[in-house]
Scaffold this motif. Structure first.
Motif, PDB file in Angstrom:
ATOM      1  N   PRO A 171      18.059   7.783 -33.859  1.00 32.62           N
ATOM      2  CA  PRO A 171      18.222   8.722 -32.738  1.00 32.62           C
ATOM      3  C   PRO A 171      18.473  10.161 -33.196  1.00 32.62           C
ATOM      4  O   PRO A 171      19.105  10.395 -34.226  1.00 32.62           O
ATOM      5  CB  PRO A 171      19.437   8.159 -31.987  1.00 32.62           C
ATOM      6  N   ALA A 172      18.000  11.101 -32.390  1.00 29.53           N
ATOM      7  CA  ALA A 172      18.028  12.512 -32.767  1.00 29.53           C
ATOM      8  C   ALA A 172      19.419  13.128 -32.676  1.00 29.53           C
ATOM      9  O   ALA A 172      19.817  13.915 -33.533  1.00 29.53           O
ATOM     10  CB  ALA A 172      17.048  13.303 -31.908  1.00 29.53           C
ATOM     11  N   SER A 173      20.170  12.815 -31.623  1.00 33.31           N
ATOM     12  CA  SER A 173      21.501  13.402 -31.466  1.00 33.31           C
ATOM     13  C   SER A 173      22.273  12.620 -30.411  1.00 33.31           C
ATOM     14  O   SER A 173      21.727  11.715 -29.772  1.00 33.31           O
ATOM     15  CB  SER A 173      21.416  14.877 -31.057  1.00 33.31           C
ATOM     16  N   VAL A 174      23.530  13.016 -30.184  1.00 37.14           N
ATOM     17  CA  VAL A 174      24.368  12.309 -29.215  1.00 37.14           C
ATOM     18  C   VAL A 174      23.869  12.502 -27.784  1.00 37.14           C
ATOM     19  O   VAL A 174      24.101  11.663 -26.917  1.00 37.14           O
ATOM     20  CB  VAL A 174      25.834  12.785 -29.358  1.00 37.14           C
ATOM     21  N   ILE A 175      23.154  13.589 -27.520  1.00 35.59           N
ATOM     22  CA  ILE A 175      22.626  13.819 -26.172  1.00 35.59           C
ATOM     23  C   ILE A 175      21.127  13.553 -26.091  1.00 35.59           C
ATOM     24  O   ILE A 175      20.538  13.636 -25.027  1.00 35.59           O
ATOM     25  CB  ILE A 175      22.933  15.249 -25.669  1.00 35.59           C
ATOM     26  N   GLU A 176      20.502  13.252 -27.221  1.00 36.25           N
ATOM     27  CA  GLU A 176      19.075  12.949 -27.248  1.00 36.25           C
ATOM     28  C   GLU A 176      18.907  11.677 -28.072  1.00 36.25           C
ATOM     29  O   GLU A 176      18.859  11.718 -29.294  1.00 36.25           O
ATOM     30  CB  GLU A 176      18.276  14.109 -27.847  1.00 36.25           C
ATOM     31  N   LYS A 177      18.844  10.539 -27.370  1.00 35.81           N
ATOM     32  CA  LYS A 177      18.891   9.237 -28.035  1.00 35.81           C
ATOM     33  C   LYS A 177      17.526   8.747 -28.510  1.00 35.81           C
ATOM     34  O   LYS A 177      17.434   7.690 -29.121  1.00 35.81           O
ATOM     35  CB  LYS A 177      19.503   8.195 -27.094  1.00 35.81           C
ATOM     36  N   ARG A 178      16.475   9.491 -28.218  1.00 35.61           N
ATOM     37  CA  ARG A 178      15.158   9.068 -28.688  1.00 35.61           C
ATOM     38  C   ARG A 178      15.048   9.244 -30.204  1.00 35.61           C
ATOM     39  O   ARG A 178      15.710  10.105 -30.789  1.00 35.61           O
ATOM     40  CB  ARG A 178      14.067   9.877 -27.989  1.00 35.61           C
ATOM     41  N   LYS A 180      14.019  10.344 -33.930  1.00 40.75           N
ATOM     42  CA  LYS A 180      13.683  11.664 -34.444  1.00 40.75           C
ATOM     43  C   LYS A 180      12.177  11.887 -34.549  1.00 40.75           C
ATOM     44  O   LYS A 180      11.680  12.982 -34.260  1.00 40.75           O
ATOM     45  CB  LYS A 180      14.324  11.847 -35.826  1.00 40.75           C
ATOM     46  N   PHE A 181      11.440  10.848 -34.967  1.00 36.36           N
ATOM     47  CA  PHE A 181      10.018  11.093 -35.217  1.00 36.36           C
ATOM     48  C   PHE A 181       9.208  11.289 -33.942  1.00 36.36           C
ATOM     49  O   PHE A 181       8.062  11.729 -33.996  1.00 36.36           O
ATOM     50  CB  PHE A 181       9.414  10.036 -36.140  1.00 36.36           C
ATOM     51  N   HIS A 182       9.792  11.024 -32.781  1.00 39.95           N
ATOM     52  CA  HIS A 182       9.088  11.259 -31.526  1.00 39.95           C
ATOM     53  C   HIS A 182       8.933  12.748 -31.215  1.00 39.95           C
ATOM     54  O   HIS A 182       8.142  13.113 -30.335  1.00 39.95           O
ATOM     55  CB  HIS A 182       9.811  10.586 -30.361  1.00 39.95           C
ATOM     56  N   PHE A 183       9.671  13.601 -31.898  1.00 40.98           N
ATOM     57  CA  PHE A 183       9.679  15.027 -31.559  1.00 40.98           C
ATOM     58  C   PHE A 183       8.761  15.877 -32.432  1.00 40.98           C
ATOM     59  O   PHE A 183       8.609  17.065 -32.184  1.00 40.98           O
ATOM     60  CB  PHE A 183      11.104  15.580 -31.663  1.00 40.98           C
ATOM     61  N   LEU A 184       8.134  15.296 -33.450  1.00 42.06           N
ATOM     62  CA  LEU A 184       7.407  16.109 -34.426  1.00 42.06           C
ATOM     63  C   LEU A 184       5.962  16.380 -34.027  1.00 42.06           C
ATOM     64  O   LEU A 184       5.376  17.371 -34.460  1.00 42.06           O
ATOM     65  CB  LEU A 184       7.456  15.438 -35.802  1.00 42.06           C
ATOM     66  N   HIS A 185       5.331  15.489 -33.265  1.00 41.94           N
ATOM     67  CA  HIS A 185       3.959  15.675 -32.766  1.00 41.94           C
ATOM     68  C   HIS A 185       3.008  16.122 -33.882  1.00 41.94           C
ATOM     69  O   HIS A 185       2.415  17.198 -33.823  1.00 41.94           O
ATOM     70  CB  HIS A 185       3.942  16.688 -31.616  1.00 41.94           C
ATOM     71  N   PRO A 186       2.834  15.296 -34.896  1.00 46.93           N
ATOM     72  CA  PRO A 186       2.028  15.708 -36.053  1.00 46.93           C
ATOM     73  C   PRO A 186       0.530  15.675 -35.788  1.00 46.93           C
ATOM     74  O   PRO A 186       0.035  14.896 -34.968  1.00 46.93           O
ATOM     75  CB  PRO A 186       2.395  14.649 -37.102  1.00 46.93           C
ATOM     76  N   GLN A 187      -0.193  16.538 -36.506  1.00 48.83           N
ATOM     77  CA  GLN A 187      -1.650  16.450 -36.520  1.00 48.83           C
ATOM     78  C   GLN A 187      -2.125  15.428 -37.550  1.00 48.83           C
ATOM     79  O   GLN A 187      -3.215  14.888 -37.444  1.00 48.83           O
ATOM     80  CB  GLN A 187      -2.266  17.815 -36.846  1.00 48.83           C
TER      81      GLN A 187
END
Length: 466
Positions: A171-178, A180-187
């Protein structure tokens, strides 16, 4: 995220002392941003690193007065809780609050983003790509979860056109439980495999697997996904969710082993490697395909990868002589333990293997999850498990009995220790003639002195890495 008009971007870190958080803080300071931060405790090496960079908080603790309306971004670490007074103040002021990966994305919106995900091999694959890019004098930013030779820090943010990121599913943080790799949007993305882990966050395999499906579905149409074709679970998820992508499978490349050295071949080009094992050959093949996407030829890739020595604590050579080697490895999840042991056996088929695994993570110390380790240590001639009573107390978990551990591993001759002194006595009592010692842990065995393990070896032809 530079402001217009010559003003400095102002960034504040809540929980600046984290192992990766403080590295990002230093990288942004080096980029010219105005960086501040807070934490209730900061340990080495973060303490010295922040002091040297000039951004160590003057005092420990949280102070809502540090949060002002002119702050451009708040970066929230995992260590911070939801009732943190600085977080509350930032919310009251309507400031932009980012988790670590969310902020990395903001800093890299105009870059080519490469993300290395999967349950195992992320750090090594990322490190291999970084090494090859550096050797080929390419300009790039990076985020990696280990200290690498040739790189001053584990996070670097500049104006480079490429960023290479180790992409974690935690998880990304205490207020963002998704994750971490969901936020990078890689090409360009790599997935190395799927093996259930982090059961404190993902209580079932199905929930864990779904995170990878979401990652794949969220990639932009036409993006490149490089995936391990040897992993049936991963192949199934890719085929079900990745038809909008350019799919590039990979497997173990052509290679041979002679006198403990692996030589790999791509087409008409070959190179001898300093690392070994099927898992590292898979990691290297993924790295090669990423580098091809970034314009690096097979010849240039092999020339560079031949000098790659590995990431810290990934089959890291502690000491060796002509008939024994001592390795330290980060392996802790069942799939990683099996891969590391198989690699050591394949590279030295004539040697016995003494394997010591420390149960240190939440998953590995969980009695229900221990079933996943059944037969994992069977390849070892002599096998041992170490676990710390202190680690159980910190994680507020019930005690584990040696009998239960032996049952879960399915090995009646398993040596089990929860005292460092007893482990040290065990190690000193073994014969290391034509034998390798492999110590696997994400911890430290309660402070085991690894350099001193060289004393276990006879002095003839001995060498160490320290």
């Amino acid at each position: 995220m530079k402001r217009i008009g010559g003003y400095m971007t102002k960034v504040h870190f809540i929980a600046i002392g984290g192992s990766v958080m403080h590295q990002l803080a230093i990288a942004l300071k080096n980029k010219g941003y105005l960086v501040t931060g807070s934490d209730d405790e900061i340990f080495e090496p973060a303490l010295s690193n922040l002091r040297q960079a000039g951004i160590l908080p003057a005092a420990m603790g949280w102070d809502a007065g540090k949060i002002t309306a002119d702050t451009d971004a708040i970066i929230l670490g995992m260590h911070a809780r939801e009732d943190n007074p600085e977080l509350i103040k930032a919310r009251e002021l309507g400031l932009k609050i980012y988790s670590f990966p969310e902020y990395i994305y903001q800093e890299s919106r105009e870059k080519t983003r490469v993300a290395i995900g999967g349950s195992h091999g992320k750090t090594t694959t990322t490190a291999m790509i970084m090494h090859v890019l550096q050797q080929n004098k390419r300009d790039f930013d990076y985020l990696v979860g280990a200290k690498l030779e040739g790189f001053a820090q584990s996070v670097n943010i500049t104006n480079a056109p490429i960023i290479v990121c180790e992409a974690d599913e935690y998880p990304a943080s205490v207020i963002e439980k998704r994750p971490k790799f969901h936020f990078l949007h890689p090409q360009i993305a790599v997935l190395t495999g799927i093996a259930w882990d982090h059961i404190n966050v993902f209580p079932t395999y199905e929930i864990y697997e779904t995170q990878f499906a979401i990652f794949i579905r969220d990639m932009q149409a036409g993006a490149v996904l490089i995936y391990n074709n040897n992993d049936p679970a991963l192949v199934k998820v890719v085929e079900a969710n990745g038809q909008h992508l350019q799919l590039i499978p990979y497997a173990i490349p052509e290679h041979h082993i002679e006198n403990g050295v692996t030589t790999v071949t791509f087409g008409n080009h070959s190179a001898s490697l300093k690392v070994f094992g099927d898992h590292n050959l898979l990691n290297m093949h993924a790295a090669r395909l990423v580098c091809n996407q970034l314009g690096i030829s097979d010849a240039d890739f092999l020339s560079a990868i031949s000098s790659f020595k590995g990431a810290a604590k990934r089959l890291e050579l502690v000491a060796a002589n002509d008939h024994c080697a001592i390795y330290r490895d980060f392996a802790h999840a069942p799939s990683k333990v099996k891969a590391t042991m198989e690699a050591t056996q394949q590279q030295f088929p004539g040697r016995k293997l003494i394997a010591v695994l420390e149960l240190h993570t939440y998953s590995s110390l969980n009695a229900d999850f221990l079933d996943q380790y059944y037969s994992a240590l069977d390849p070892a001639t002599i096998a041992a498990v170490y676990y710390s009573k202190h680690a159980l107390e910190i994680k507020r978990m019930p005690d584990l009995s040696p009998e239960l551990i032996a049952q879960r591993f399915g090995r009646n001759d398993l040596h089990i220790f929860n005292s460092r002194e007893k482990l040290e006595n065990f190690l000193q009592g073994q014969s290391y003639q034509d034998t390798n010692l492999l110590l696997m842990s994400s911890g430290t065995y309660d402070g085991l002195d690894f350099p001193k393990l060289a004393a276990l070896l006879p002095l003839n032809n001995q060498h160490t890495t320290k």
